[in-house]
Write a protein that holds these residues in place. Structure first.
Motif, mmCIF file in Angstrom:
data_model
loop_
_atom_site.group_PDB
_atom_site.id
_atom_site.type_symbol
_atom_site.label_atom_id
_atom_site.label_comp_id
_atom_site.label_asym_id
_atom_site.label_seq_id
_atom_site.Cartn_x
_atom_site.Cartn_y
_atom_site.Cartn_z
ATOM 1 N N THR A 120 -8.041 2.907 -2.165
ATOM 2 C CA THR A 120 -8.546 1.642 -1.522
ATOM 3 C C THR A 120 -7.294 0.602 -1.336
ATOM 4 O OG1 THR A 120 -9.027 0.595 -3.743
ATOM 5 C CG2 THR A 120 -10.753 1.862 -2.412
ATOM 6 N N GLU A 121 -7.808 -0.535 -0.795
ATOM 7 C CA GLU A 121 -6.601 -1.435 -0.248
ATOM 8 C C GLU A 121 -6.138 -2.117 -1.523
ATOM 9 O OE1 GLU A 121 -5.961 -5.036 2.605
ATOM 10 O OE2 GLU A 121 -7.587 -3.542 2.933
ATOM 11 N N ASP A 167 -4.441 3.592 3.609
ATOM 12 C CA ASP A 167 -4.565 2.119 3.849
ATOM 13 C C ASP A 167 -3.549 1.427 4.507
ATOM 14 O OD1 ASP A 167 -7.003 2.249 2.083
ATOM 15 O OD2 ASP A 167 -6.014 1.865 0.140
ATOM 16 N N ARG A 175 -0.675 4.713 -1.086
ATOM 17 C CA ARG A 175 -1.808 4.591 -0.260
ATOM 18 C C ARG A 175 -1.445 4.757 1.343
ATOM 19 N NH1 ARG A 175 -4.008 0.282 -0.771
ATOM 20 N NH2 ARG A 175 -2.798 -1.032 -1.838
ATOM 21 N N ALA A 220 0.719 -1.278 0.101
ATOM 22 C CA ALA A 220 -0.088 -0.041 -0.032
ATOM 23 C C ALA A 220 0.837 1.177 0.056
ATOM 24 C CB ALA A 220 -0.854 0.036 1.268
ATOM 25 N N ARG A 235 -4.159 2.212 8.004
ATOM 26 C CA ARG A 235 -5.451 1.218 8.539
ATOM 27 C C ARG A 235 -4.968 -0.171 8.558
ATOM 28 N NH1 ARG A 235 -8.495 -1.586 5.420
ATOM 29 N NH2 ARG A 235 -7.930 -0.572 3.500
#
Length: 1006
Positions: A1002-1003, A758, A755, A750, A761
């Motif tokens: 997004t992941e 992501d 990202r 990621a 998270r």
């Protein structure tokens, strides 16, 4: 006109014969081949195979055929494979024995002629119990196929047992070399939607080396050709038309219709069964009786057994058999057995019998075998007796026979068949007198379960359920195992048998982990509670040993060390030597985990030496692999490679293919750490080749993802992550040794894609799972991936919210991790320094400490990265000369490794600081620059990455005002009105390269 029942001329099948000839030619060149031939009953599969085998033998091939044996509704375990091996043994004799040298005792389970089957306990990893037998069978065939062409046939797969299908599937996936062609046939009209062969055929469709051939019915012209061969002359148009219409092109029906219609004047029966029985009814009465006996005796019936059951004299029996063979109803095989020439004929004869007749005939077969057991092969006797008595509807005779047959199936590692037989025993249980039930010995041992050996009816049935639970586990039927345990625990309620309850709860724990429904601790805790106030017993040893193994995976640390030490003491006290070795290995692992490495490794090496001396296969799958892994985790990579070399030799000798995958994977870890990345990739690919379970397939993918990320190949990393995720569904669970590396690569991927949210998270999810910190080798790299993502995103506006909290979370977990070994301490220093860099507070001393730690280790990649960071810190403090030397040194190492992301990062640092590098990667053609100076292009790259003027100034070592001037000049030269437009244009025209950090997204595959 001469009339025959079988055409001497082989008709049609040109396409199929050409495909088989092509497969034979490729096999002759040394590439193993396989073909599966399907078609409805009577369409001509066996005739095609017979003609092809004749052709193969003419070319010098050694051929052998085995037929799946229908015994009632189920197949006999490994029956066709044993027949094939026996056929090879008859032809090759001593050569086969020599090829099986060193592991003949294991192969004796399939071929008793090789001697007594080897003894030994089950390995800890259930999936390798049969895997060893399968691998040794594959190795035997590959060895024999080096000197000659082998063509091996398994007929009637629709009757095959689960173990035979599993072995064939293994061979088709695993055979890599040798002049070998495998053929198999099945009746496609028998394969209903839930037939067990259907998923097997679907699996074969995914294998490139397997050809699927589906035989169609004969055309009108082919029927004419077949009639010409049978009749010896051209058929009349009326007969030709009538036979074609009535047979619908089915070759067997053409033969039957031709035999009853003669010259075309006879009447054709409206009933298929009546049509097939016409030829039987034309036989003498004695021959008809013998044909009925063969129909009830099984797929093949031995001559001696026929004689015993028929009650006929030898001359009378031979005359009857001659008549049946001459009428093409029965076929005589070379091993003095008789079978129907076609299964459809047997089914018609069986259907014509009354139910009472069938039971009476089966009883006569069973009684004959009890009088003279030598009438059939020893390996076939238990299953045959179990089937005969069961279908004779005599529960008192059937139950002991079924239990004995289940024991034989277990000795062959045919656990699916063992479970099927035990299910049958459970079905018969209540129909048998209590005195008989309680007198039966269900098993000699059941992995520490306290077998009754008493007259208690309930406990006797619990013995049966315990054996069924083990069979379900080894057969890969965990759902059935859980169901059986529920039944057993209900039966035990209020009966005061805590040891038995504890055993079933321990097995439930294991099955729940296999199913991925829980980590199994609740069940293990309940088992321990049940036995805590009882005197030591083998059940105690099993429960506590299992708890120690559980703790080593899920909660490594001092608490598990205490449990493991108790397990060792219990095993010694009750004399459980095998569990004792496993308990000692768990204790040794915990000693290493808690910083007492020398003590722990001494225990490991002692147990490993005993494994080598005594060939303790079941312990080997833990001793050497765990030793190898823990040596690597504590920074002793060279020693790990030495252990891997010996372990690989042993795994090959033992025939443990999946264990070879574990060893190769661990070897890849050590090679990666040592900076031998090409060798690490080769080892990871080797691990993937040998992988046979979701676990090993996931770990092989994981190692390839690590290499792809380190080398900057994001496409390969994304593909590998998808493969890893698919397999992780089966095994990841809450264990840190699995979950933390998986999280590490998701976070790194990621971050590499920009990202950051992501990545943040994903790290939070890993921490919030509440897992034990785990071993340093698993958790420190995950922390490093998380802090590196934060460091690289510093200054990105979208990443600022939550940045401080993420760093606090990273530091909080780092504070809990142990640093007992130099490599763990080095990772700790690197994580701390990277966290300070992420805050903009990193000092030269921070990175100097990390460099000093890694300089004492053989970790060139981590050392190169730390030196690059130290160079950056030095440059910020104005020490250009020292920074340049360090950066050039680190760059050379990273370039040699092929660590492109790190190389690119160092090149950018050198450019910003106006430092020279001794080795620089050749660039591609420069894009249009719109008159931008090199410094302005540096600024534009950071603008495109979302940096503010203040952050641009910090990274380029200039003032914020100078950065603002550069940005204004860039906007004017590009003729755009905002920083966002400038970034978009720069990316579109290729003025700057790489992916900007967006902080959103997004992941993806992670």
């Amino acid at each position: 006109m001469q009339s025959r029942t079988v055409s001497p001329v082989f008709i049609g099948r040109g396409t199929e014969r050409a495909s088989l000839e092509e497969a034979l030619a490729r096999a002759e060149e040394g590439a193993p081949q396989a073909a599966v031939i399907g078609g409805e009953a009577g369409v001509g599969k066996s005739r095609l195979v017979e003609e092809f085998l004749t052709r193969a033998r003419t070319s010098g091939a050694v051929t052998a055929t085995g037929v799946c044996v229908e015994v009632g509704a189920e197949g006999m375990a490994f029956a066709p494979v044993s027949t094939v091996l026996r056929g090879l043994y008859r032809q090759l004799g001593e050569e086969l024995s020599q090829a099986a040298g060193g592991f003949g005792g294991e192969l004796a389970r399939l071929l008793p002629e090789l001697g007594r089957p080897a003894l030994g306990g089950h390995p800890l990893w259930d999936g390798e119990v049969r895997g060893r037998l399968f691998e040794l069978t594959a190795r035997l065939l590959e060895t024999l196929a080096q000197e000659r062409l082998l063509v091996l046939v398994v007929e009637d797969l629709h009757w095959s047992d689960q173990s035979t299908r599993d072995l064939l599937g293994y061979l088709l996936r695993s055979l890599q070399r040798g002049r070998l062609l495998l053929l198999a046939t099945y009746r496609s009209d028998d394969i209903h939607r839930r037939h067990p062969l259907r998923p097997f055929l679907a699996e074969l469709d995914r294998l490139r080396t397997v050809r699927r051939l589906e035989l169609p019915r004969f055309s009108r012209e082919e029927v004419r050709g077949q009639l010409c061969g049978i009749l010896g002359a051209e058929p009349s148009p009326e007969l030709w038309e009538q036979v074609y219409l009535r047979s619908d092109g089915n070759a067997f029906f053409v033969e039957e219709l031709a035999s009853v219609s003669g010259d075309g004047q006879g009447m054709l029966s409206d009933s298929v069964r009546d049509l097939l029985l016409v030829r039987v009814e034309a036989l003498p009465e004695t021959a008809q009786r013998v044909v009925r006996l063969v129909a009830e005796g099984g797929s093949k019936v031995e001559y001696g057994l026929l004689r015993a059951v028929s009650g006929l004299g030898e001359d009378e029996l031979i005359e009857a058999l001659r008549a049946a063979v001459g009428a093409s109803i029965l076929h005589a095989d070379e091993d003095d057995t008789y079978r129907f020439r076609h299964a459809l004929m047997r089914e018609a004869v069986d259907d014509d019998l009354l139910p009472g007749e069938r039971s009476r005939l089966r009883r006569r077969f069973a009684e004959a075998l009890e009088r003279e057991p030598g009438l059939v092969a020893p390996g076939a006797l238990p299953a045959r007796l179990a089937s005969y008595w069961y279908h004779a509807h005599d529960p008192a005779k059937a139950l002991p026979a079924v239990l004995k047959a289940s024991t034989g199936a277990r000795c062959q590692h045919a656990y699916a068949e063992q479970l099927h037989l035990l299910e049958r025993a459970l079905e018969l249980w209540d129909s048998v007198p209590m005195e008989l039930r309680t007198s039966l010995r269900i098993a000699e041992e059941a992995e520490s379960y306290p077998l009754c050996d008493c007259s208690d009816e309930v406990l006797s049935q619990l013995d049966l359920l315990a054996e069924m639970v083990l069979a379900a586990r080894f057969a890969g039927e965990p759902e059935r195992g859980v169901s059986l345990i529920k039944r057993a625990l209900r039966a035990l309620e209020g009966r005061g048998h805590p040891l038995r309850e504890a055993w079933f709860w321990t097995e439930r724990s294991r099955l729940m982990r296999n199913l991925g429904r829980s980590n199994g601790w609740e069940e293990l805790a309940r088992a321990q509670k049940l036995i805590e106030d009882m005197p030591p017993s083998p059940v105690h040893a099993r429960v506590v040993t299992e708890a120690a193994v559980w703790g080593a995976v899920y909660e490594p640390g001092p608490g598990t060390l205490t449990v493991a030490e108790r397990a060792v003491a219990l095993c010694e006290e009750v004399g459980d030597e095998l569990d004792g070795l496993h308990a000692r290995l768990s204790r040794a692992a915990m000693l290493v985990e808690t910083g007492r490495g020398d003590e722990g490794f001494a225990v490991f090496r002692e147990v490993a030496g005993r494994v080598e001396d005594e060939d303790l296969v079941g312990v080997f799958t833990r001793s050497h692999i765990n030793l190898q892994s823990l040596l690597e985790s504590t920074g002793r990579s060279e020693e790990a490679l030495e252990v891997a070399e010996e372990a690989m030799r042993m795994a090959y000798r033992y025939g443990l293919r999946d264990t070879q995958s574990w060893i190769s994977g661990n070897r890849s870890d050590a090679l990666f750490s040592l900076g031998r990345w090409e060798e690490a990739k080769a080892a990871a690919l080797e691990a993937r080749k040998h992988a046979r379970t979701p676990t090993t397939r996931a770990l092989a993918a994981q190692r390839l993802v690590r290499l792809a990320l380190a080398q900057g190949d994001l496409a390969a990393a994304g593909e590998g992550l998808q493969r890893m995720e698919e397999a992780h569904r089966y095994y990841e669970g809450p264990a840190p040794q699995y979950a933390h590396p998986a999280a590490q690569y998701r976070i790194a991927f990621a971050a590499a894609e920009g990202r950051i949210l992501d990545a943040r998270r994903l790290f939070a999810q890993a921490v919030d799972a509440g897992l034990a910190p785990g071993c340093g080798c698993y958790t420190w790299p995950m922390l490093d991936a998380a802090v590196l993502a934060e460091s690289q995103s510093r200054g990105v506006p979208a990443a600022e919210p939550g940045h401080a909290e993420a760093l606090a979370r990273i530091r909080g977990l780092a504070a809990e991790l142990r640093r007992d070994y130099p490599v763990w301490a080095a990772y700790g220093l690197m994580v701390e320094a990277e966290a300070a860099r992420a805050e903009g507070t990193a000092k030269v001393a921070d990175w100097a400490a990390a460099c000093a730690a890694f300089e004492e280790l053989t970790r060139p990649y981590e050392l190169a990265r730390s030196r690059a960071r130290l160079a950056e810190a030095l440059l910020a403090e104005g020490e250009r000369e020292r920074a340049g030397a360090l950066l050039a040194q680190a760059h050379a190492v990273a370039a040699g490794l092929g660590a492109e992301p790190l190389v690119a990062e160092m090149a950018r640092l050198a450019q910003r600081g106006r430092l020279s590098l001794q080795e620089q990667s050749a660039g591609s053609c420069e894009p249009e620059t719109f008159g931008l100076t090199p410094r302005e292009r540096d600024v534009l790259a950071l603008v495109a990455a979302g940096r503010s003027n203040r952050r641009i100034a910090e990274e380029l070592f200039i003032s914020p005002k100078t950065a603002s001037v550069h940005v204004s000049n860039i906007l004017a030269k590009l003729e755009v009105g905002s920083r966002g437009e400038a970034a978009a244009l720069a990316h579109r025209l290729g003025i700057v390269g790489g992916r900007g950090l967006t902080g959103a997204g997004t992941e993806g595959p992670a």
